[in-house]
Design an enzyme around this catalytic site. Structure first.
Site, PDB file in Angstrom:
ATOM      1  N   ASP A  69       6.507 -43.625  -9.673  1.00 29.92           N
ATOM      2  CA  ASP A  69       5.909 -42.399  -9.168  1.00 29.92           C
ATOM      3  C   ASP A  69       6.057 -41.356 -10.279  1.00 29.92           C
ATOM      4  O   ASP A  69       6.880 -41.493 -11.186  1.00 29.92           O
ATOM      5  CB  ASP A  69       6.565 -41.941  -7.854  1.00 29.92           C
ATOM      6  CG  ASP A  69       5.670 -40.940  -7.112  1.00 29.92           C
ATOM      7  OD1 ASP A  69       4.701 -40.434  -7.729  1.00 29.92           O
ATOM      8  OD2 ASP A  69       5.930 -40.646  -5.933  1.00 29.92           O
TER       9      ASP A  69
HETATM   10  C1  BGC Z   1       3.177 -38.523  -5.531  1.00 30.84           C
HETATM   11  C2  BGC Z   1       2.356 -39.784  -5.660  1.00 30.84           C
HETATM   12  C3  BGC Z   1       1.129 -39.500  -6.491  1.00 30.84           C
HETATM   13  C4  BGC Z   1       1.534 -38.933  -7.826  1.00 30.84           C
HETATM   14  C5  BGC Z   1       0.366 -38.613  -8.731  1.00 30.84           C
HETATM   15  C6  BGC Z   1       3.453 -37.896  -6.865  1.00 30.84           C
HETATM   16  O1  BGC Z   1       4.051 -36.667  -6.693  1.00 30.84           O
HETATM   17  O2  BGC Z   1       4.391 -38.818  -4.882  1.00 30.84           O
HETATM   18  O3  BGC Z   1       2.012 -40.248  -4.388  1.00 30.84           O
HETATM   19  O4  BGC Z   1       0.385 -40.663  -6.645  1.00 30.84           O
HETATM   20  O5  BGC Z   1       2.277 -37.737  -7.616  1.00 30.84           O
HETATM   21  O6  BGC Z   1      -0.314 -37.509  -8.302  1.00 30.84           O
END
Ligand code: BGC
Length: 766
Positions: A291
Site C-alpha cells: 500500500d
Molecule cells: C490506500 C489504497 C490506495 C492507495 C493509492 C492508499 O492510501 O490505502 O487503497 O490504493 O492509497 O491511492
C-alpha cells in the site's frame, strides 16, 4: 522511512502528475497504449505459457531493468525525477511503473478503482460512479459482481490504464470501519466469492486486477501504526479465507499488502502473511505490492515476500540493488519478483492486448450502475405493505434530508470517483492551510463528502407525476415535520458519510438525523426512511416508521434505482451482507481500539494519511477471533437489529422439502422455494452449516446460497453444491485445511435468523 515522509512525497507529487498530462500519451513508446511498438522477441509468441514468456524476458534484462520493475516510477508523480530515470509516462493514476520498451514490456499504469475509476477530474475524464461494493455484495449475485468488475476493467482500458489497484475484501470485523463501503461484507465465503467474480470481470478486460488490503486492515483508526493481533486459525478462517477464495476464483494478478502490523510485523514484511499463507498455501502466482508508503525495509520486506514497493524507491530502488549485489537479497528472489510481475502481464493479456483509449461509454455505465444499485438495495422494513407506493394514487409526498434534492452520497478517500460536473453539494471553501491537498477526494483537505448528481427528488417527481412532491432540507426538524404533516407520505433520506483514513466513532447516524427521523415520524405515520450509509447504523426510531430501505452509496444511477424500488418497478431482492447491531455495546469492541488515542504531532507539520495525524503504536486485539459479524451475535446469543442475510421483497417465499446428501466433493443440498405472493420476485436462499461438536467453531457459518427468480405462485427446485473448503476448519498443526469427519447440520432459509429447514449429513473427513 516514516510514513509521514511517504505521505508528503505522494502529495507533493500531485502537481507533477498534472504537468505530465500535457505529454501526448500515445506517442510514448512502451506506454502500453495502441501506439506502442513491440519488438518481436520470442516471448511475444502467444502460444507459449506466461511463465515461459516471463523467463525469456528475464533472461534479457539487466539488473537495473529488474530493479526498475519492482518500485514505483520516479517522476511518475512520486517525487522529483532522478537523473537517468525513464521519461514520465504516467497516465495520471495513483501508480506508474515504467516498462522496458526495448523488450516490449509496457508501463504499468495503475488506477484506484474500487467503485469506479478515480482521478478523472484532473484530466476531464468521465468514469462511472458505481454503487459501493458493500451494496453490490448485498445482491449476493456472482454475475452482478462480474458485471461490476467488467465496468471497472472496461473503463480503465478506455482510459489507458492496464492495472486496477482497487478491489477490497477486508471483512467487516469492525462495522464502523470507514472503508467498509469499499469491501464485501462480513462473511469470508460470500466476500471471497464476490471479489473473485469482480476481479475476473476486471481481468477479462485484459486489465490486471488487485485485491487489497492484505490483511486485517479492518479499521482505519491508526491504520499506519495499529498492530492487529489474532491467532493463526482465526486468521485463516476469517479475513484470509476471503482473500484465498477471491484469488483462487479470479487469478488476480496483484495483492496489495496493508499499512498495519499483524502480530508484530508490518503486513508488507510479514513472512507468515506473504510467504507462508499467500504464496505457499494459497499458491498465489501474482505479485505483492505495498500500500502507498507501506514499505518499511529492504532486506526484511524482500525476504518476507514483498515484490514491489509503491510508490517511490526508498527501499526497492538503489537499496535493493545494493542488497542484491551484496547477496543480502539473493538474485533469485529479485528474479522471482520480476517473474511474478511479467508472468501476470502475459497471463492477463496486457502485453498482447494493450489498452486502446476511447471515450468511456457513459450510457452503458449508467445502465450498469443503476442495475447494480437496484439489485443491491435492501428493503429492511415494510409494515402494512407501505411500499411499493402507488404512483397513480399518491397525492402528496414530502422528500426530506440528505441533499436528496440534488444528489446521492458517495464514499470518500482514494476510492472516490469524481462526479460529472463536480460535487453536487459543493462544500464550503477549505481552510487556508489545506490548499492544494483536496485532490484525494476524502474528507481531508477541507473537502466535504461528495454527492453524485443523481437527484432522488427529481426521480420521485418523475414517478409520481400527479402528486405534489415537496422538499425540505431536514436541517430544521420542525420545518421538516411540518411538511411531513401536510403530506400523505414522508420519505426521509438520512446518511452516514464514511471515508478512507477515518472510522465513524459510533453506529449512530451523525448530525442529529435520528432526531429528524423521529420528528418526521411523529408527524406522519407513513414515514419511509432511505439510508445512504457506508455500513450498519442504529435506528432508535425503527418502531415509529413504516418502511426502511438501505440504499448504501448507490452510485450515479442511485436516484432512479431508489425510485424504481419505492414505486415497485423493481422488486427488491437484496439481503444484508453485514449484521446491523442494536447498539455499539453489542459489538465485540464497543469502542474502536485506538480511537481515543491522541495523535502524535507529526514531523514537518503534516498529518498521516490516516487523517488524524500519526497515533502512537497500539494493539488491536481481535479477541472475537473466529466470531466475526453474525457469528459473534450467534455465539453471544444477542439479537441484532437486522440479521446477516436479512432483506424483504414485495412478495413472500416459502421453503420446503430439504434433502442433503454427501457428495464426492462436499455436499449437495436441495429444497423447494415457492413464491407465495402476488408478484414476481427473487429470493436469496441461504444454506448454513453447524460443524460437528468439538471443532471449536461458532454456532453456524454460511456455506452456500442460490438466487432464485420466481413468478407469482411459482415453485422451483433449488440445488446448492457445497465444496469441502466451506465445511473445513484450519488445522494449525498440520498447516492445512481439514474437513473434520462427523455430522453436519444444514439449515436453509431466507436469512441467518430465519432458517425453517434443517437436515443432517454425515461427512467423511479429508
Ligand atoms: C490506500 C489504497 C490506495 C492507495 C493509492 C492508499 O492510501 O490505502 O487503497 O490504493 O492509497 O491511492
Amino acid at each position: 522511512m516514516s510514513f509521514v515522509k511517504s505521505f508528503s512525497i505522494y502529495y507533493g507529487a500531485l502537481g507533477l502528475m498534472l504537468a505530465a498530462s500535457v505529454v501526448p500519451a500515445l506517442a510514448q513508446p512502451g506506454r502500453g497504449g495502441a501506439g506502442a511498438q513491440l519488438p518481436a522477441g520470442p516471448w511475444m509468441n502467444k502460444d507459449l505459457a506466461p511463465d515461459q514468456r516471463a523467463d525469456m524476458v528475464i533472461g534479457q534484462m539487466t539488473l537495473d531493468e529488474k530493479i526498475q520493475l519492482v518500485h514505483g516510477g520516479q517522476g511518475g508523480g512520486f517525487g522529483p525525477p532522478q537523473p537517468g530515470a525513464p521519461p514520465n509516462r504516467s497516465n495520471g493514476g495513483a501508480g506508474w511503473i515504467p516498462g522496458i520498451p526495448r523488450l516490449g514490456i509496457p508501463d504499468l499504469n495503475m488506477a484506484d478503482s474500487a467503485v469506479g475509476v478515480t482521478r478523472g477530474a484532473a484530466r476531464s475524464r468521465y468514469s462511472t460512479g458505481l454503487p459501493s461494493s458493500i451494496g453490490a455484495a448485498a445482491s449476493w449475485d456472482l454475475k452482478l459482481a462480474y458485471l461490476y468488475g467488467t465496468v471497472i476493467g472496461r473503463e480503465l482500458r478506455d482510459q489507458g490504464y492496464n492495472m486496477s489497484i482497487g478491489g477490497g475484501v477486508d471483512i467487516t470485523r469492525e462495522p464502523r470501519n470507514g472503508r467498509n463501503f469499499e469491501y464485501q461484507g462480513e462473511d469470508p465465503i460470500l466476500a471471497g466469492r464476490m471479489i473473485g467474480q469482480l476481479m475476473k470481470g476486471v481481468q477479462d478486460q485484459h486489465v490486471l486486477g488487485d485485491i487489497k488490503h492484505y490483511a486485517f486492515n479492518d479499521q482505519e483508526t491508526g491504520r499506519n501504526i495499529g498492530n492487529a493481533i489474532l491467532d493463526q486459525r482465526s486468521m485463516r478462517e476469517t479475513d484470509l479465507l476471503a482473500f484465498e477464495i477471491g484469488l483462487r476464483d479470479s487469478g488476480a494478478a496483484g495483492v496489495m499488502c496493508s499499512y498495519n502490523k499483524v502480530n508484530g510485523d508490518w503486513a508488507c514484511e510479514n513472512d507468515y502473511l506473504l510467504n507462508q499463507a499467500l504464496k505457499k498455501s494459497f499458491g498465489f502466482r501474482g505479485w505483492v505490492l505495498s500500500d502507498w508508503g507501506g514499505t518499511h525495509t529492504t532486506v526484511k520486506a524482500a525476504l518476507a515476500g514483498l515484490d514491489q514497493e509503491m510508490p517511490g524507491s526508498n527501499y526497492f530502488g538503489d537499496a535493493l540493488k545494493k542488497a542484491v549485489e551484496s547477496g543480502d537479497v539473493p538474485l533469485a528472489r529479485l528474479n522471482d519478483m520480476v517473474h511474478r510481475i511479467l508472468r501476470s502481464m502475459f497471463a492477463v493479456g496486457v502485453i498482447d492486448n494493450p489498452p486502446v483509449e476511447k471515450v468511456v461509454d457513459v450510457f452503458k455505465g449508467l445502465e450498469d450502475a443503476q442495475h447494480i444499485a437496484e439489485e443491491g438495495t435492501v428493503l429492511l422494513k415494510n409494515s402494512g405493505a407501505q411500499l411499493p407506493l402507488n404512483a397513480a394514487a399518491v397525492k402528496s409526498i414530502a422528500v426530506i434530508g440528505s441533499h436528496a434534492d440534488v444528489g446521492v452520497l458517495s464514499g470518500g478517500g482514494s476510492a472516490q470517483v469524481d462526479p460529472p460536473g463536480g460535487n453536487a453539494v459543493p462544500p464550503p471553501p477549505p481552510p487556508p492551510d489545506s490548499a492544494g491537498r483536496g485532490g484525494r477526494g476524502g474528507f481531508g483537505g477541507g473537502r466535504g463528502p461528495v454527492y453524485y448528481p443523481s437527484s432522488p427528488l427529481k426521480a420521485i417527481r418523475a414517478k409520481a407525476a400527479r402528486a405534489n412532491v415537496e422538499y425540505a432540507a431536514g436541517t430544521d426538524p420542525a420545518a421538516a415535520a411540518a411538511l411531513a404533516k401536510a403530506s400523505q407520505i414522508a420519505i426521509v433520506f438520512v446518511n452516514q458519510p464514511t471515508s478512507e483514513g477515518r472510522d465513524v466513532a459510533t453506529l449512530s447516524l451523525p448530525d442529529n438525523q435520528d432526531a429528524l427521523v423521529s420528528a418526521v415520524a411523529a408527524a406522519n405515520p407513513h414515514t419511509i426512511v432511505i439510508l445512504e450509509t457506508g455500513g450498519p447504523v442504529t435506528m432508535p426510531w425503527l418502531d415509529r416508521v413504516s418502511a426502511v430501505v438501505e440504499a448504501w452509496y448507490p452510485g450515479i444511477g442511485g436516484a432512479q434505482a431508489i425510485a424504481n424500488i419505492l414505486f415497485g418497478d423493481v422488486n427488491p431482492s437484496a439481503k444484508l451482507p453485514v449484521t446491523f447491531a442494536k447498539s455499539d455495546q453489542d459489538l465485540p469492541h464497543p469502542v474502536i481500539p485506538g480511537i481515543d488515542l491522541q495523535p502524535v504531532p507529526p514531523a514537518g507539520g503534516r498529518g498521516g494519511r490516516g487523517g488524524r495525524g500519526m497515533l502512537p503504536p497500539f494493539d488491536i486485539p481481535y479477541t472475537e477471533g473466529l466470531k466475526v459479524g453474525y457469528k459473534w451475535f450467534d455465539a453471544q446469543d444477542k439479537q441484532p437489529l437486522f440479521a446477516f442475510g436479512q432483506g424483504l421483497s414485495y412478495t413472500t417465499f416459502a421453503y420446503s422439502g430439504l434433502k442433503a446428501a454427501p457428495a464426492p466433493s462436499g455436499a449437495t443440498v436441495s429444497f423447494t422455494v415457492k413464491n407465495t405472493g402476488k408478484r414476481a420476485g427473487e429470493e436469496i436462499a441461504q444454506v448454513y452449516a453447524v460443524l460437528p461438536q468439538g471443532t471449536g467453531e461458532p454456532p453456524k457459518r454460511l456455506v452456500g446460497w442460490s438466487k432464485v427468480q420466481l413468478a407469482a405462485g411459482e415453485s422451483k427446485a433449488v440445488s446448492v453444491s457445497i465444496e469441502p473448503l466451506f465445511f473445513s476448519i484450519f488445522n494449525v498443526e498440520k498447516d492445512a485445511w481439514q474437513l473434520v469427519p462427523g455430522a453436519y447440520k444444514l439449515m436453509v432459509g431466507g436469512s441467518s435468523l430465519a432458517l425453517p429447514l434443517s437436515a443432517t449429513v454425515k461427512l467423511a473427513g479429508i
